[in-house]
Design an enzyme around this catalytic site. Structure first.
Site, short mmCIF file in Angstrom:
data_model
loop_
_atom_site.label_atom_id
_atom_site.label_comp_id
_atom_site.label_asym_id
_atom_site.label_seq_id
_atom_site.Cartn_x
_atom_site.Cartn_y
_atom_site.Cartn_z
N GLU A 169 -10.54 -1.73 5.73
CA GLU A 169 -9.22 -2.24 6.58
C GLU A 169 -9.45 -2.81 7.76
OE1 GLU A 169 -4.93 0.03 7.26
OE2 GLU A 169 -6.79 1.13 7.34
N SER B 85 1.01 6.29 2.99
CA SER B 85 1.93 7.34 3.59
C SER B 85 3.18 7.81 3.07
CB SER B 85 2.31 6.77 5.19
OG SER B 85 1.22 6.40 5.72
N GLN C 274 0.68 -1.06 -0.06
CA GLN C 274 0.03 -0.15 -0.01
C GLN C 274 0.79 1.29 0.04
OE1 GLN C 274 -3.67 0.36 2.52
NE2 GLN C 274 -2.46 1.74 3.31
#
Length: 382
Positions: free
Chosen positions: A234, A118, A115
């Protein structure tokens, strides 16, 4: 709200338990284990339809599988991000072509994902991403340049879904696109492991230098909506499996407390009982949420509950060990690899529980603004 297991669910649980008992010890590495799970159809149980090489299962059967998997001692999953995050997002927002291309390899355990959200300046404040993606001449693909951080399993992944800014000069959640990027691009993608206090490197920095992105999910410029949809997937069934692992850790701490005599301390006993009671509360909260409570703050409440609970368990793990918790293994030497016992690892790793996956402060802000209707925090406030 009623959330119970039917006889069909229990039969499914027995089948799952038997399969895991037969095959879990055959796992030699995590990637081959994913392929074995895929070949048996155990990947993608929560997808709304079969046809990609997966079985389908009811919500209660998914819970049964997750709990039995956690109890079996099978290897940690490498395919979680693709199966439980990307796949539901593709099912909700992807084109038929994207589903046909990416869902079967995920179901087969053949392609692993990471993923790319961030960044050094955009962690909890995800809307501040600066990684840029420029359209290529074909009008369909993009060239991605920027940096992502805390990227779990990037060193193993075949693909990365990346939230990138495709509209120059755009700010916040505007002008973002959800892109799918192949990781095998030497010279264009560099993965650098981040060494943690535990001595392990589960997280990574990822640098993109003109990397090729093949797909945009949900359309160009609609990345924020797609990214937020993904975060909604999630914290689901997997939280119940997580709690099985928590229960095993708690049992170990209690056993250690009895062996060392720490359990004779009434304060320690009270803390152990509180940990047990809070773990039961987390289970019922998770079941209530899965049962369709409709509470928009439920995922944030769940994160606050388990993160603080697990961190306090880590503190208890070393407390009940006493002075021995400060020492290395009996066979440790200066030339040995950096090693921790289970209690030390639990204590050090859980220091990050209240930060990763959305810090406690962010979860409280979500609850305040979206559930309680309190005034929004001014952007840029210190």
């Amino acid at each position: 709200m009623e959330f119970g297991f039917t006889q069909a669910d229990e039969d499914f649980r027995i089948e799952a338990r038997a399969w895991l008992a037969e095959h879990a010890e055959e796992a030699t590495d995590r990637r081959s284990w994913e392929r074995r799970l895929g070949a048996a159809g155990w990947i993608g149980l929560g997808w709304p339809q079969a046809g990609y090489g997966n079985r389908t299962a009811t919500l209660t059967q998914q819970v049964a599988w997750a709990e039995e998997y956690a109890r079996s001692g099978a290897p940690p999953r490498s395919g979680h991000i693709g199966e439980n995050l990307l796949a539901p997002t593709l099912i909700a927002h992807g084109t038929d072509e994207q589903k046909a291309r990416f869902l079967p390899p995920i179901a087969a355990g053949e392609e692993l994902w990471c993923q790319g959200y961030s960044e050094p300046g955009a962690g909890s404040d995800l809307a501040g991403v600066r990684t840029a993606a420029v359209p290529r001449p074909d009008g369909r693909t993009f060239s991605v340049t920027g940096q992502k951080i805390w990227t779990s399993l990037a060193h193993e992944a075949d693909w990365c879904f990346v939230l990138a800014r495709t509209e120059p000069g755009s700010v916040r959640h505007h002008g973002l696109t959800f892109l799918l990027v192949p990781m095998d691009q030497p010279g264009r993608i560099e993965v650098r492991p981040i060494r943690q206090m535990t001595g392990t490197s589960d997280f990574n920095e990822v640098f993109f230098d003109g990397a090729h992105a093949e797909q945009a999910v949900g359309g160009v410029g609609d990345g924020w909506r797609v990214a937020m949809s993904l975060l909604g997937f999630e914290r689901g069934v997997s939280t119940l499996a997580q709690q099985i692992g928590f229960a095993r850790e708690l049992e170990t701490v209690v056993r250690t407390a009895v062996q060392t005599g720490a359990a004779r301390d009434p304060v320690v006993r009270e803390r152990l009982v509180r940990q047990w009671a809070e773990l039961r509360t987390m289970r019922w909260h998770a079941l209530r949420t899965l049962g369709g409570s409709g509470d928009p703050g439920a995922p944030s409440v769940a994160k606050l509950l388990w993160a603080g609970w697990h961190q306090r368990l880590g503190e208890l793990a070393v407390l009940v060990r006493g002075a021995a918790a400060s020492a290395g293994p009996a066979d440790w030497s200066a030339s040995s690899p950096y090693r921790l016992d289970a209690a030390q690892h639990l204590f050090l790793f859980t220091r990050a529980d209240t930060i990763y996956g959305g810090s406690d402060q962010i979860q409280r802000t979500i609850i305040a603004e979206r559930v309680l209707g309190l005034p929004r925090e001014p952007k840029g406030a210190v």
